[in-house]
Design a protein around this motif. Structure first.
Motif, PDB file in Angstrom:
ATOM      1  N   LEU A   4     -52.589 -55.233  90.772  1.00 53.97           N
ATOM      2  CA  LEU A   4     -52.709 -55.676  89.345  1.00 53.97           C
ATOM      3  C   LEU A   4     -54.021 -55.563  88.678  1.00 53.97           C
ATOM      4  O   LEU A   4     -55.150 -55.832  89.378  1.00 53.97           O
ATOM      5  CB  LEU A   4     -52.626 -57.172  89.264  1.00 53.97           C
ATOM      6  N   VAL A   5     -54.011 -54.729  87.455  1.00 56.46           N
ATOM      7  CA  VAL A   5     -55.107 -54.631  86.702  1.00 56.46           C
ATOM      8  C   VAL A   5     -55.121 -55.203  85.457  1.00 56.46           C
ATOM      9  O   VAL A   5     -54.126 -54.660  84.572  1.00 56.46           O
ATOM     10  CB  VAL A   5     -55.638 -53.241  86.702  1.00 56.46           C
ATOM     11  N   GLU A   6     -55.987 -56.155  84.962  1.00 55.12           N
ATOM     12  CA  GLU A   6     -55.787 -56.776  83.536  1.00 55.12           C
ATOM     13  C   GLU A   6     -56.659 -55.924  82.693  1.00 55.12           C
ATOM     14  O   GLU A   6     -57.705 -55.132  83.098  1.00 55.12           O
ATOM     15  CB  GLU A   6     -56.530 -58.225  83.671  1.00 55.12           C
ATOM     16  N   SER A   7     -56.517 -55.881  81.530  1.00 54.26           N
ATOM     17  CA  SER A   7     -57.191 -55.334  80.308  1.00 54.26           C
ATOM     18  C   SER A   7     -56.991 -56.134  79.144  1.00 54.26           C
ATOM     19  O   SER A   7     -56.154 -56.820  78.899  1.00 54.26           O
ATOM     20  CB  SER A   7     -56.767 -53.887  80.418  1.00 54.26           C
ATOM     21  N   GLY A   8     -57.891 -55.811  78.124  1.00 53.12           N
ATOM     22  CA  GLY A   8     -57.793 -56.116  76.627  1.00 53.12           C
ATOM     23  C   GLY A   8     -58.418 -57.368  76.649  1.00 53.12           C
ATOM     24  O   GLY A   8     -58.624 -57.875  75.374  1.00 53.12           O
ATOM     25  N   ARG A  31     -39.634 -57.321  90.674  1.00 51.93           N
ATOM     26  CA  ARG A  31     -39.342 -58.103  91.872  1.00 51.93           C
ATOM     27  C   ARG A  31     -40.392 -59.399  91.830  1.00 51.93           C
ATOM     28  O   ARG A  31     -40.185 -59.973  92.848  1.00 51.93           O
ATOM     29  CB  ARG A  31     -39.894 -57.123  93.203  1.00 51.93           C
ATOM     30  N   PHE A  32     -41.333 -59.440  91.081  1.00 53.70           N
ATOM     31  CA  PHE A  32     -42.230 -60.622  91.064  1.00 53.70           C
ATOM     32  C   PHE A  32     -42.173 -61.518  89.810  1.00 53.70           C
ATOM     33  O   PHE A  32     -42.270 -60.828  88.914  1.00 53.70           O
ATOM     34  CB  PHE A  32     -43.683 -60.136  91.120  1.00 53.70           C
ATOM     35  N   ALA A  33     -42.359 -62.752  89.986  1.00 58.81           N
ATOM     36  CA  ALA A  33     -42.718 -63.360  88.669  1.00 58.81           C
ATOM     37  C   ALA A  33     -44.231 -63.379  88.664  1.00 58.81           C
ATOM     38  O   ALA A  33     -44.917 -63.117  89.522  1.00 58.81           O
ATOM     39  CB  ALA A  33     -42.416 -65.233  89.239  1.00 58.81           C
ATOM     40  N   ALA A  34     -44.623 -63.661  87.428  1.00 59.93           N
ATOM     41  CA  ALA A  34     -46.032 -63.460  87.080  1.00 59.93           C
ATOM     42  C   ALA A  34     -46.723 -64.435  86.227  1.00 59.93           C
ATOM     43  O   ALA A  34     -45.833 -65.134  85.518  1.00 59.93           O
ATOM     44  CB  ALA A  34     -46.243 -61.965  86.226  1.00 59.93           C
ATOM     45  N   GLY A  35     -47.933 -64.403  86.223  1.00 63.95           N
ATOM     46  CA  GLY A  35     -48.636 -65.653  85.702  1.00 63.95           C
ATOM     47  C   GLY A  35     -50.024 -65.127  85.239  1.00 63.95           C
ATOM     48  O   GLY A  35     -50.495 -64.315  85.691  1.00 63.95           O
ATOM     49  N   TRP A  36     -50.391 -66.179  84.405  1.00 57.27           N
ATOM     50  CA  TRP A  36     -51.734 -66.203  83.875  1.00 57.27           C
ATOM     51  C   TRP A  36     -52.678 -67.168  84.120  1.00 57.27           C
ATOM     52  O   TRP A  36     -51.875 -68.370  83.699  1.00 57.27           O
ATOM     53  CB  TRP A  36     -51.875 -65.614  82.463  1.00 57.27           C
ATOM     54  N   PHE A  37     -53.761 -66.982  84.529  1.00 58.81           N
ATOM     55  CA  PHE A  37     -54.624 -68.295  84.854  1.00 58.81           C
ATOM     56  C   PHE A  37     -56.169 -67.793  84.080  1.00 58.81           C
ATOM     57  O   PHE A  37     -56.202 -66.622  83.876  1.00 58.81           O
ATOM     58  CB  PHE A  37     -54.851 -68.411  86.363  1.00 58.81           C
ATOM     59  N   ARG A  38     -56.887 -68.780  84.082  1.00 59.75           N
ATOM     60  CA  ARG A  38     -58.342 -68.477  83.309  1.00 59.75           C
ATOM     61  C   ARG A  38     -59.095 -69.321  84.402  1.00 59.75           C
ATOM     62  O   ARG A  38     -58.803 -70.430  84.503  1.00 59.75           O
ATOM     63  CB  ARG A  38     -58.214 -68.691  81.859  1.00 59.75           C
ATOM     64  N   LEU A  39     -60.446 -68.925  84.061  1.00 58.64           N
ATOM     65  CA  LEU A  39     -61.681 -69.407  84.831  1.00 58.64           C
ATOM     66  C   LEU A  39     -62.720 -69.673  83.765  1.00 58.64           C
ATOM     67  O   LEU A  39     -63.465 -68.292  83.695  1.00 58.64           O
ATOM     68  CB  LEU A  39     -61.911 -68.838  86.079  1.00 58.64           C
ATOM     69  N   CYS A  96     -54.445 -62.200  85.833  1.00 59.57           N
ATOM     70  CA  CYS A  96     -53.019 -62.011  86.082  1.00 59.57           C
ATOM     71  C   CYS A  96     -52.805 -62.193  87.554  1.00 59.57           C
ATOM     72  O   CYS A  96     -53.445 -62.023  88.419  1.00 59.57           O
ATOM     73  CB  CYS A  96     -52.763 -60.512  85.925  1.00 59.57           C
ATOM     74  N   ALA A  97     -51.668 -62.685  87.827  1.00 58.92           N
ATOM     75  CA  ALA A  97     -51.075 -63.052  89.245  1.00 58.92           C
ATOM     76  C   ALA A  97     -49.665 -62.824  89.374  1.00 58.92           C
ATOM     77  O   ALA A  97     -48.698 -62.943  88.374  1.00 58.92           O
ATOM     78  CB  ALA A  97     -51.420 -64.349  89.519  1.00 58.92           C
ATOM     79  N   ALA A  98     -49.077 -62.686  90.523  1.00 63.22           N
ATOM     80  CA  ALA A  98     -47.663 -62.296  90.864  1.00 63.22           C
ATOM     81  C   ALA A  98     -47.386 -62.756  92.187  1.00 63.22           C
ATOM     82  O   ALA A  98     -48.172 -62.987  92.994  1.00 63.22           O
ATOM     83  CB  ALA A  98     -47.521 -60.689  90.858  1.00 63.22           C
ATOM     84  N   THR A  99     -45.927 -63.195  92.366  1.00 59.89           N
ATOM     85  CA  THR A  99     -45.344 -63.974  93.537  1.00 59.89           C
ATOM     86  C   THR A  99     -43.903 -63.492  93.510  1.00 59.89           C
ATOM     87  O   THR A  99     -43.410 -63.382  92.712  1.00 59.89           O
ATOM     88  CB  THR A  99     -45.776 -65.423  93.356  1.00 59.89           C
ATOM     89  N   THR A 100     -43.525 -63.220  94.697  1.00 62.16           N
ATOM     90  CA  THR A 100     -42.218 -63.176  95.125  1.00 62.16           C
ATOM     91  C   THR A 100     -41.371 -64.809  95.076  1.00 62.16           C
ATOM     92  O   THR A 100     -40.248 -64.607  95.324  1.00 62.16           O
ATOM     93  CB  THR A 100     -41.776 -62.539  96.432  1.00 62.16           C
ATOM     94  N   ASP A 114     -49.274 -70.857  94.237  1.00 64.07           N
ATOM     95  CA  ASP A 114     -47.898 -70.195  94.217  1.00 64.07           C
ATOM     96  C   ASP A 114     -47.767 -68.869  94.227  1.00 64.07           C
ATOM     97  O   ASP A 114     -47.010 -68.237  94.207  1.00 64.07           O
ATOM     98  CB  ASP A 114     -47.233 -70.845  92.985  1.00 64.07           C
ATOM     99  N   PHE A 115     -49.356 -68.192  93.768  1.00 56.72           N
ATOM    100  CA  PHE A 115     -49.231 -66.684  93.706  1.00 56.72           C
ATOM    101  C   PHE A 115     -50.103 -66.122  94.825  1.00 56.72           C
ATOM    102  O   PHE A 115     -50.867 -66.641  95.525  1.00 56.72           O
ATOM    103  CB  PHE A 115     -49.947 -66.522  92.338  1.00 56.72           C
ATOM    104  N   THR A 116     -49.485 -64.862  95.075  1.00 57.87           N
ATOM    105  CA  THR A 116     -50.056 -64.280  96.257  1.00 57.87           C
ATOM    106  C   THR A 116     -50.979 -63.095  95.885  1.00 57.87           C
ATOM    107  O   THR A 116     -51.913 -62.740  96.420  1.00 57.87           O
ATOM    108  CB  THR A 116     -48.795 -63.540  97.364  1.00 57.87           C
ATOM    109  N   TYR A 117     -50.431 -62.400  94.866  1.00 60.21           N
ATOM    110  CA  TYR A 117     -51.422 -61.192  94.164  1.00 60.21           C
ATOM    111  C   TYR A 117     -52.191 -61.473  93.022  1.00 60.21           C
ATOM    112  O   TYR A 117     -51.698 -62.134  92.149  1.00 60.21           O
ATOM    113  CB  TYR A 117     -50.610 -60.089  94.117  1.00 60.21           C
ATOM    114  N   TRP A 118     -53.422 -61.082  92.920  1.00 59.28           N
ATOM    115  CA  TRP A 118     -54.278 -61.536  91.854  1.00 59.28           C
ATOM    116  C   TRP A 118     -54.897 -60.024  91.460  1.00 59.28           C
ATOM    117  O   TRP A 118     -55.387 -59.219  92.460  1.00 59.28           O
ATOM    118  CB  TRP A 118     -55.217 -62.469  92.396  1.00 59.28           C
ATOM    119  N   GLY A 119     -55.207 -59.905  89.885  1.00 54.25           N
ATOM    120  CA  GLY A 119     -56.036 -58.932  89.601  1.00 54.25           C
ATOM    121  C   GLY A 119     -57.675 -59.276  89.450  1.00 54.25           C
ATOM    122  O   GLY A 119     -57.602 -60.499  90.179  1.00 54.25           O
ATOM    123  N   GLN A 120     -58.207 -58.482  89.077  1.00 56.84           N
ATOM    124  CA  GLN A 120     -59.851 -58.961  89.051  1.00 56.84           C
ATOM    125  C   GLN A 120     -60.203 -59.590  87.947  1.00 56.84           C
ATOM    126  O   GLN A 120     -61.478 -60.250  88.089  1.00 56.84           O
ATOM    127  CB  GLN A 120     -60.492 -57.447  89.179  1.00 56.84           C
TER     128      GLN A 120
END
Length: 128
Positions: A4-8, A31-39, A96-100, A114-120
């Motif tokens: 996953l690669v975020e931009s914008g 194949r994945f549900a997706a989500g957004w988080f912030r830090l 951005c994050a994704a999960t099956t 809940d999420f397995t994959y994360w962008g930078q």
């Protein structure tokens, strides 16, 4: 796996809008549900929004006042986050994050666990 690669992100004035994008590669994002988080500085990673794999259901953090809209385009392997009426307190790194994982009902996908994959991440700075 999916990458996953975020931009914008960038520097914006308070009151303006921003559209963040998350591009997936490696596997079909459909194949994945997706989500957004912030830090934000001095805080933990917090949930913003999530969308199911087919896009039929969306979930939002209760505290966000309806200023955030998540969407996806599976044909383009992308997920977006529209942010309106930006406030200085929205300044953060957005992930951005994704999960099956499949979830039904309320309270879905609102935890980073809940999420397995994360962008930078992509940084958003809001000037007042």
């Amino acid at each position: 796996q999916v990458q996953l690669v975020e931009s914008g992100g960038g520097l914006v004035q308070a009151g303006e809008s921003l559209r963040l994008s998350c591009a997936a590669s490696g596997r079909a994002l459909s194949r994945f549900a997706a989500g957004w988080f912030r830090l934000a500085a001095g805080t933990e990673r917090t949930f913003i929004a999530a969308i199911t794999a087919g896009g039929g259901n969306t979930y939002y953090a209760d505290s966000l006042e309806g200023r955030f809209i998540i969407s996806r385009d599976n044909a383009k392997n992308t997920v977006h986050l529209q942010i309106d009426s930006l406030k200085p307190e929205d300044a953060a790194v957005y992930y951005c994050a994704a999960t099956t994982m499949t979830c039904l009902g309320s309270g879905c996908y609102d935890s980073a666990a809940d999420f397995t994959y994360w962008g930078q991440g992509t940084q958003v700075i809001v000037s007042s």
